[in-house]
Design a protein around this motif. Structure first.
Motif, short mmCIF file in Angstrom:
data_model
loop_
_atom_site.label_atom_id
_atom_site.label_comp_id
_atom_site.label_asym_id
_atom_site.label_seq_id
_atom_site.Cartn_x
_atom_site.Cartn_y
_atom_site.Cartn_z
N UNK A 13 -14.58 -2.18 -4.59
CA UNK A 13 -14.24 -1.00 -3.77
C UNK A 13 -12.76 -0.62 -3.88
N UNK A 14 -11.87 -1.61 -3.84
CA UNK A 14 -10.44 -1.32 -3.88
C UNK A 14 -10.01 -0.84 -5.26
N UNK A 52 -6.83 -13.57 0.91
CA UNK A 52 -7.55 -12.40 0.44
C UNK A 52 -6.86 -11.12 0.87
N UNK A 53 -6.33 -11.08 2.07
CA UNK A 53 -5.64 -9.88 2.55
C UNK A 53 -4.38 -9.59 1.73
N UNK A 54 -3.68 -10.62 1.31
CA UNK A 54 -2.51 -10.44 0.46
C UNK A 54 -2.92 -9.90 -0.91
N UNK A 58 -1.66 -6.35 -2.36
CA UNK A 58 -0.99 -6.16 -3.65
C UNK A 58 -1.73 -5.16 -4.52
N UNK A 59 -3.05 -5.18 -4.47
CA UNK A 59 -3.82 -4.20 -5.22
C UNK A 59 -3.54 -2.79 -4.73
N UNK A 60 -3.47 -2.62 -3.42
CA UNK A 60 -3.19 -1.30 -2.85
C UNK A 60 -1.77 -0.84 -3.11
N UNK A 61 -0.83 -1.77 -3.29
CA UNK A 61 0.56 -1.42 -3.52
C UNK A 61 0.88 -1.12 -4.99
#
Length: 93
Positions: A13-14, A52-54, A58-61
């Motif tokens: 999804x990300x 997992x949140x990190x 990082x993927x979103x950034x």
């Protein structure tokens, strides 16, 4: 299943959101597979965040500049054909 395929499955999804973001910025040739390759072979090559949140953060950034820095490094270190290795004599005949 290799690391890149596992990454694609885990973060589908990300990766889709990031691919759409790049497409809206005019970079239509970058796929989810390309972004997964960036993280598996470059950004997280030595150490992957435990949380997992990190990882999602990082993927979103990821910015298009970060991705193109990776692409330029890959192009510079690639062992593909160079102009010196191409035989141009057949073209001149």
């Amino acid at each position: 299943m290799d690391k890149q395929e596992e990454f694609l499955e885990q973060f589908r999804p990300w990766l889709g959101y990031k691919t759409i973001e790049f497409i809206t910025q005019g970079y239509e040739s970058i796929s989810s597979y390309d972004i997964a390759s960036y993280f598996v072979t470059y950004r997280w090559k030595k150490s992957k965040p435990d949380n997992l949140f990190e990882q999602i953060y990082q993927l979103n950034q990821l910015t298009i500049n970060d991705y193109f820095d990776y692409e330029s490094i890959m192009a510079q270190t690639s062992t593909e054909m160079t102009l010196d290795s191409i035989d141009l004599s057949a073209l001149l005949d």
